[in-house]
Design an enzyme around this catalytic site. Structure first.
Site, PDB file in Angstrom:
ATOM      1  N   PHE A   1      24.975  45.895  40.738  1.00 68.34           N
ATOM      2  CA  PHE A   1      26.804  45.386  41.129  1.00 68.34           C
ATOM      3  C   PHE A   1      27.749  44.955  40.673  1.00 68.34           C
ATOM      4  O   PHE A   1      27.664  44.303  40.398  1.00 68.34           O
ATOM      5  CB  PHE A   1      26.194  44.405  42.196  1.00 68.34           C
ATOM      6  CG  PHE A   1      27.503  43.539  43.285  1.00 68.34           C
ATOM      7  CD1 PHE A   1      27.918  44.154  44.420  1.00 68.34           C
ATOM      8  CD2 PHE A   1      28.327  42.788  43.050  1.00 68.34           C
ATOM      9  CE1 PHE A   1      28.921  43.943  45.075  1.00 68.34           C
ATOM     10  CE2 PHE A   1      29.369  42.554  43.399  1.00 68.34           C
ATOM     11  CZ  PHE A   1      29.976  42.743  44.650  1.00 68.34           C
TER      12      PHE A   1
ATOM     13  N   ASP B   1      28.688  43.924  32.161  1.00 66.27           N
ATOM     14  CA  ASP B   1      29.056  42.782  33.018  1.00 66.27           C
ATOM     15  C   ASP B   1      28.399  41.451  33.309  1.00 66.27           C
ATOM     16  O   ASP B   1      27.749  41.216  33.940  1.00 66.27           O
ATOM     17  CB  ASP B   1      28.547  43.927  34.252  1.00 66.27           C
ATOM     18  CG  ASP B   1      29.966  42.784  35.097  1.00 66.27           C
ATOM     19  OD1 ASP B   1      30.254  41.701  35.368  1.00 66.27           O
ATOM     20  OD2 ASP B   1      29.927  43.614  36.825  1.00 66.27           O
TER      21      ASP B   1
ATOM     22  N   LYS C   1      34.733  35.217  37.814  1.00 71.00           N
ATOM     23  CA  LYS C   1      33.327  34.235  38.593  1.00 71.00           C
ATOM     24  C   LYS C   1      34.312  32.437  37.692  1.00 71.00           C
ATOM     25  O   LYS C   1      35.360  32.269  38.078  1.00 71.00           O
ATOM     26  CB  LYS C   1      32.613  34.838  38.739  1.00 71.00           C
ATOM     27  CG  LYS C   1      31.878  35.653  40.250  1.00 71.00           C
ATOM     28  CD  LYS C   1      31.203  35.745  40.667  1.00 71.00           C
ATOM     29  CE  LYS C   1      31.389  36.696  41.680  1.00 71.00           C
ATOM     30  NZ  LYS C   1      30.255  38.328  41.911  1.00 71.00           N
TER      31      LYS C   1
END
Ligand SMILES: *Cc1c(COP(=O)(O)O)cnc(C)c1O
Length: 419
Positions: A134, A220, A261
């Site tokens: 993802f 990531d 985030k």
């Protein structure tokens, strides 16, 4: 809820609770009910809700200057860039806003590096990614998703990607034989897929294989980074980081590091790509950008959010609480046949429900948890992710464990009675 249903696109399926305020590890709904937040906005709120230092930095900057665009210099961006690069141990940063934008940026950097530095023939650069990945929701990023909800009906897709199994260094070795490979894009733990935690040495081995093949190792860490997994980064590549992490077996410094985030503590959209000069140097004026990327508010929020991580020792706390949490879940699994196992690292954990991914059991259990004062969300049907803010105390975690225990044991009993 009705207004969202009537006027908003139905691209989410929220748990039926309407949140109105938050502080630290808690959120409150419009009726004033208090909950422990065990999602932390998908690990964006690692520093806790409305952290006073982060909100303070945001308010102060918002009253002074919010946006200049990058057409001009501003008095905050350089300071932020110096701070974040020294914090993570890289020469350069490219600031963006959302995680998906940062992933897109990393893909563009890797492709350009392949042509300008590695010498891959024009148009042939390839990026290797993993099954179950993802990395966000843009058209290019979903092009290499293996989740049919993400891809169905959204083609045609962007070419130039190869998907290999996750946690499989042999498959990576084979894929790296192609001389046109620019980069290997990977999550150190696959968060959205259900907190798939690879073998201890996977990330380190993958990094070494990429280095040997002359391929960029692109991590990531949008979800795993910034103390979530018990170290500053899950790849934990920067051990000049003086106390915000401890060396781990998964030690591997990414060539290209993607953050988002919790880079803002959930206050504001702030993302970043970090790399050293020989890689970031391939990007020249006019080749990439973002109106809001690197804006003054984002710069101040980013500095405050990263400072909180060090000052409040969130990595160490995540590591200690994670051990306590998984131990408690293992004990609960032994007592209840509703749960089959627990996995994760630091405070990024998931429990797997003993039912099919198509069943509503995980959803029903999350509703029961909500009714007992704890908010969590199923991912991929029968998996529940548990990822509270990292500012939690041991006593608070113990209270949460008791809520989970009580809910699971009652739920098992109810289910047995119905059967
Ligand atoms: C959430 C996430 C993204 C996308 O971030 P957005 O801010 O939602 O675009 C990318 N990669 C990973 C690993 C994520 O968890």
């Amino acid at each position: 809820m009705e207004m969202e249903n009537d006027h908003g696109a139905h691209n989410y399926h929220p748990l039926p609770v309407v949140l109105d305020s938050g502080k630290g590890v808690h959120v409150w709904d419009i009726e004033g009910n208090q909950y422990f937040d065990f999602l932390s906005a998908y690990s964006a709120v690692n520093q806790g809700h409305c952290h006073p230092r982060i909100v303070g930095a945001m308010k102060q900057q918002a009253e002074k200057l919010t946006l200049t665009s990058r057409a001009f210099f501003n008095s905050n961006l350089g300071k932020y860039e110096a701070f974040i690069t020294s914090y993570f141990g890289y020469d350069k940063v490219l600031p963006m806003n959302t995680g998906a934008e940062a992933v897109e940026t990393a893909i563009k950097i890797a492709r350009k590096w392949a042509y300008d530095v590695k010498g891959v023939p024009p148009g042939l650069a390839k990026i290797i990614t993993c099954e179950g990945n993802f990395h966000g929701r843009t058209t290019t990023i979903v092009s290499f998703s293996t989740d049919t909800d993400s891809t169905g009906g959204f083609g045609p897709f962007t070419p130039g990607f190869e998907v290999i199994p996750y946690d499989d260094t042999e498959a990576l070795e084979v894929a790296l034989k192609d001389p046109n490979v620019a980069g290997f894009l990977v999550e150190p733990i696959q968060g959205e897929a259900g907190v798939y935690t690879p073998s201890d040495d996977y990330v380190q081995k993958a990094q070494a294989l990429c280095e040997k093949a002359g391929v960029l190792f692109i991590a990531d860490e949008v979800q795993t980074g910034i103390a979530r997994t018990g170290s500053l980064l899950a790849t934990c590549g920067n051990c000049s980081c003086a106390g915000h992490c401890e060396r781990q077996s998964t030690y591997a410094k990414a060539d290209v590091l993607i953050l988002g985030k919790a880079l803002s503590g959930g206050a504001y959209p702030v993302s970043a790509v970090l790399a050293d000069n020989e890689i970031m140097g391939v990007i020249h004026p006019g080749q990439h950008g973002s109106t809001f990327g690197g804006n003054p508010v984002a710069a101040e929020v980013g500095i405050a959010a990263l400072q909180v991580v060090v000052d409040e020792k969130l990595s160490q706390n995540a590591r200690q609480l994670g051990d306590q949490f998984r131990q408690a879940m293992r004990e609960l699994i032994a007592e209840s046949d509703l749960l089959t196992h627990v996995r994760g690292k630091g405070m990024l954990n998931a429990v797997v429900i003993n039912d099919s991914p198509e069943s509503s059991t995980a959803w029903d259990l999350c509703v029961a948890l909500k009714n007992n004062g704890l908010l969590a969300k199923p991912t991929h049907g029968n998996i529940i992710r548990f990822a509270p803010p990292l500012v939690m105390t041991e006593d608070e975690l113990e209270a949460c464990i008791q809520i989970i225990r009580k809910t699971v044991l009652e739920f098992t009993k109810d289910a047995n009675q119905q059967a």
